[in-house]
Design an enzyme around this catalytic site. Structure first.
Site, PDB file in Angstrom:
ATOM      1  NE  ARG A 111       0.856   9.405   8.341  1.00  0.00           N
ATOM      2  CZ  ARG A 111       0.291   7.793   7.978  1.00  0.00           C
ATOM      3  NH1 ARG A 111      -0.013   6.780   7.042  1.00  0.00           N
ATOM      4  NH2 ARG A 111       1.558   7.140   8.966  1.00  0.00           N
TER       5      ARG A 111
ATOM      6  CB  SER B 264      -2.289   3.583   6.826  1.00  0.00           C
ATOM      7  OG  SER B 264      -1.320   3.117   4.946  1.00  0.00           O
TER       8      SER B 264
ATOM      9  CG  ASP C  67      -3.066   4.715   2.544  1.00  0.00           C
ATOM     10  OD1 ASP C  67      -2.443   4.738   4.003  1.00  0.00           O
ATOM     11  OD2 ASP C  67      -2.170   4.210   1.969  1.00  0.00           O
TER      12      ASP C  67
ATOM     13  CG  HIS D 279       0.148  -6.187   6.034  1.00  0.00           C
ATOM     14  ND1 HIS D 279       0.542  -6.287   4.323  1.00  0.00           N
ATOM     15  CD2 HIS D 279       0.894  -5.927   6.470  1.00  0.00           C
ATOM     16  CE1 HIS D 279       1.438  -4.952   4.841  1.00  0.00           C
ATOM     17  NE2 HIS D 279       1.450  -4.814   5.867  1.00  0.00           N
TER      18      HIS D 279
ATOM     19  CE  LYS E 174      -1.375   0.433   2.242  1.00  0.00           C
ATOM     20  NZ  LYS E 174      -0.369   1.473   2.853  1.00  0.00           N
TER      21      LYS E 174
HETATM   22  N1  URA Z   1       2.891   0.873   6.084  1.00  0.00           N
HETATM   23  C1  URA Z   1       2.334   1.514   5.686  1.00  0.00           C
HETATM   24  O1  URA Z   1       1.399   1.126   4.963  1.00  0.00           O
HETATM   25  N2  URA Z   1       1.332   2.439   6.386  1.00  0.00           N
HETATM   26  C2  URA Z   1       2.450   2.868   6.617  1.00  0.00           C
HETATM   27  O2  URA Z   1       1.643   4.342   7.494  1.00  0.00           O
HETATM   28  C3  URA Z   1       2.809   3.296   6.961  1.00  0.00           C
HETATM   29  C4  URA Z   1       3.716   1.775   6.545  1.00  0.00           C
END
Ligand code: URA
Ligand code: CA
Length: 433
Positions: free
Chosen positions: A168, A183, A161, A82, A187
């Site tokens: 947020r 977050s 999320d 990632h 994923k």
């Molecule tokens: N990228 C994400 O996937 N989540 C966040 O909270 C910030 C950046």
């Protein structure tokens, strides 16, 4: 349990239990907990932080809020990479076939990105016929046979999320290390990764502008991964200037092919070998990083990485002849050189601004429904630290409109030439705990 008690507890700096965190995430996902209570708790977390156990619990609660992809039918350790994002980051396109060529299974689920260029899928779709709409059964079969396949987003992954991130975004609580780290990690875990290699970018083209912030985020994510049983490591890499030379979809695809051929830009090649060696070791295909790097170099030299890429394209309907004939890729109508206004050394190529310039040409999308132009973008002929003479081409603009005055104005603000400048450090740190 009551949400208000959980909010007050965090507001006063106390540690939440796993049950309290699960109560929050479940209630917020199914609609029992309203936005105002969720945003209040997010703000409390922003100011009071979370310890390692709370961060791990939050991550797993978000993973379990939706579907979790089951990759157990794929042989071997599934290592996912990632990147926290950047400008002209072509690494995934190179890494996927390269590590697959040395036996690491790459089962990639990818979405359509927002930003300066499209996402990995958009870049691959510059190839005639290539598609990611394949069944989960075919996806698993292809990874078992060829070690690499890419599928479009399926299922309902981490709905908590999605909801919380959107909240947020409008409540001043994006920039919180525990919330960002959980977050991102939720994923990756929901997408089925056994082990995770993180490329945390730093510099003006990155989400984390300073090395200090990038390090804090990297430590947070590595700690979450290792706490929930996924071997995780991070590298912190430079994003003060764009990575490689190409920014744009088809342009980056060509750059990826060049790199798999051993003729890629130095920085992109080095980053790919660094991340790739970590992936190969985590997948237990080599015992040491040196051995892993040697395997990867061999796969480039003997052509097996490029062959892997061709088979991958063919398996998903793509015309693999582009690998030998890159002129088959979409090409922009105009190629316009941007020339140096003075002689000296390139001291600044502000990544973020050059990303915006390529967006102005149509390479990226601002909202999910925008169309993108796969052929346009920017190719850097010089990088930071390179000498340049007045009048020499610094970069080439690939455009489908003849007048690019607005783009040139943007570039004027993004480029600096001085008497002296150094090549920036590419890899700042490697973080394993
Ligand atoms: N990228 C994400 O996937 N989540 C966040 O909270 C910030 C950046
Ligand atoms: Ca690039």
């Amino acid at each position: 349990m009551r949400m208000v008690d959980i909010i007050e507890k965090k507001r006063d700096g106390q540690i939440l239990t796993k049950e309290e965190i699960e109560f929050f995430i479940e209630g917020y996902t199914n609609g029992d907990t309203p936005d105002y209570q969720a945003s209040s708790l997010a703000m409390a977390i922003f100011f009071q932080d979370m310890n390692e156990e709370e961060r791990a619990a939050l991550t797993m609660a978000m993973v379990n809020s939706g579907d979790v992809i089951d990759l157990s039918k794929i042989n071997g350790i599934k290592v996912d990479k990632h990147s926290t994002g950047g400008v002209g980051d072509t690494t995934t396109l190179v890494l996927a076939p390269l590590v697959a060529a040395v036996g690491v299974p790459v089962a990639k689920m990818s979405g359509r990105g927002l930003g300066h260029t499209g996402g990995t899928i958009d870049k691959l779709e510059s190839i005639d016929g290539f598609h990611v709409e394949i069944s989960e059964a075919d996806f698993i079969k292809l990874v078992n046979e060829n070690q690499v396949a890419v599928i479009g987003q399926t299922g309902n992954l981490t709905p908590a999320d999605k909801k919380l991130y959107a909240l947020r975004d409008v409540t001043g609580t994006v920039n919180s290390i525990p919330l960002i780290a959980s977050s991102i990690m939720s994923k990756k875990i929901a997408a089925g990764a056994d082990a995770i290699v993180l490329d945390v970018k730093t510099g003006n083209g990155a989400f984390m502008k300073t090395l200090e912030d990038a390090e804090a985020l990297a430590h947070a994510m590595v700690s979450i991964g290792n706490n929930v049983g996924r071997n995780t490591m991070a590298i912190i890499s430079d994003m003060s200037q764009p990575l490689g030379r190409a920014i744009g979809n088809a342009l980056e695809l060509k750059e990826a092919i060049d790199t798999l051929n051993g003729q890629g830009p130095e920085d992109l090649t080095e980053l790919v070998l660094t991340l790739g060696s970590q992936m190969v070791v985590l997948a237990e295909r080599a015992n040491t990083l040196e051995e892993a790097r040697q395997l990867l170099n061999e796969a480039i030299e003997n052509g097996s990485a490029l062959d892997k890429f061709k088979t991958f394209l063919e398996n998903q309907g793509g015309d693999a002849s582009v690998v030998n004939l890159p002129e088959l890729l979409p090409t922009a109508e105009y190629q316009i050189d941007y020339k140096a206004k003075s002689s000296g050394v390139v001291s600044e190529l502000i990544a973020n601004e050059i990303g915006v310039a390529s967006m102005m040409l149509g390479a990226g999308r601002q909202t999910k429904d925008d169309d993108i132009d796969l052929s346009v973008g920017i190719v850097l002929n010089k990088k930071v630290g390179d000498k340049v003479n007045v009048g020499e081409s610094l970069l080439t603009i690939h455009s489908n409109r003849e007048n690019v005055d607005d783009v040139i104005k943007k570039l004027d603000e993004s480029i600096e030439i001085k008497a002296q400048a150094k090549t920036p450090t590419l890899i700042h740190k490697i973080i394993t705990e």
